[in-house]
Enzyme design. Structure first.
Site, short mmCIF file in Angstrom:
data_model
loop_
_atom_site.label_atom_id
_atom_site.label_comp_id
_atom_site.label_asym_id
_atom_site.label_seq_id
_atom_site.Cartn_x
_atom_site.Cartn_y
_atom_site.Cartn_z
N THR A 5 0.99 -1.19 0.12
CA THR A 5 -0.08 0.00 0.12
C THR A 5 0.93 1.25 -0.10
OG1 THR A 5 -1.52 -1.18 1.27
CG2 THR A 5 -1.81 1.30 1.22
N TYR A 58 5.72 -1.30 7.64
CA TYR A 58 5.28 0.02 7.71
C TYR A 58 6.58 1.06 7.77
CZ TYR A 58 2.97 4.45 9.26
OH TYR A 58 2.66 5.68 9.30
N LYS A 62 7.38 3.32 4.31
CA LYS A 62 7.38 4.73 4.21
C LYS A 62 8.85 5.34 3.97
CE LYS A 62 3.42 6.32 5.68
NZ LYS A 62 2.57 7.35 4.99
#
Length: 226
Positions: A5, A58, A62
């Site tokens: 994502t 995560y 990022k």
């Protein structure tokens, strides 16, 4: 899936920004610093991340999103801005989103013990949502790319946060200790010198000022639940 994502979502939006000539804002995160060896964390710090840890989807997602953003800026001329957001709280958060402020507030209001993972001595810095919004708008309207730390330098251990929640909601609220999660950062505090200097931005609302506003909203929704 979180990694996908972060990476594919950022890639798709950068492609759109390139096609339509839009200015692109990446809301990155303090998680890019991992379990930091520098304290407080400056934007120049490259981070200390376990690339195969349980949190890495995560953290690394990022970090890759920041890489893609700068690649599109340098290679395709896309106008970009990067904000590294530290823990944020406020009204209208999900009651059970798993974040520590939401957890503590919802648990105290429901007369449940507040869940502290590990010894509770790990630190975080909490900024009120309106301060973050002001920072993001200021960044987007500026001529600076970033990255910029957007966070409140006020630093609290989890036990100190629990105490503030008790003082705000219920002095008799209890704390329940559970084993810590893997790769949990020991310290988290932003150095916001760059944002203060270049954006003339700094947070205005302390935890003790902002928390009651969040509590009022949570209280209303928890009463509706019942």
């Amino acid at each position: 899936m979180m990694y996908k994502t972060n990476v594919m979502g950022t890639l798709n939006m950068l492609g759109l920004a390139k096609r339509v000539g839009a200015r692109f804002l990446l809301t990155s995160t303090s998680e890019v610093y991992g379990d930091p060896l520098e304290h407080p964390q400056k934007e120049s710090y490259w981070g200390h991340v376990n690339p195969i840890g349980v949190r890495s989807c995560y953290d690394e997602g990022k970090r890759t999103a920041e890489t893609l953003t700068m690649d599109y800026h340098r290679g395709a001329g896309v106008e970009v801005r990067i904000a590294r957001i530290f823990n944020t709280y406020g009204p209208h958060m999900c009651l059970d989103d798993g974040r520590v402020v939401s957890n503590f507030v919802a648990q105290a209001l429901r007369k449940q013990p507040m869940t502290v993972y590990g010894d509770g001595k790990q630190t975080r810095s909490f900024q009120y949502v309106s301060d973050l919004v002001d920072g993001l708008v200021t960044l987007m309207e500026s001529n600076h790319i970033g990255p910029f730390n957007l966070g409140n330098p006020g630093e609290f251990t989890m036990l100190e946060l629990a105490q503030v929640v008790k003082e705000t909601i219920d002095p008799g609220a209890s704390v329940e200790f559970k084993p810590n999660t893997a790769d949990d950062p020991h310290m988290r505090k932003p150095d916001i010198s760059k944002a203060k200097s270049l954006l003339n931005w700094e947070p205005k609302i302390s935890l003790k000022q902002g928390l009651p506003r969040m509590v009022s909203d949570f209280q209303k929704r928890i009463m509706e639940e019942k």
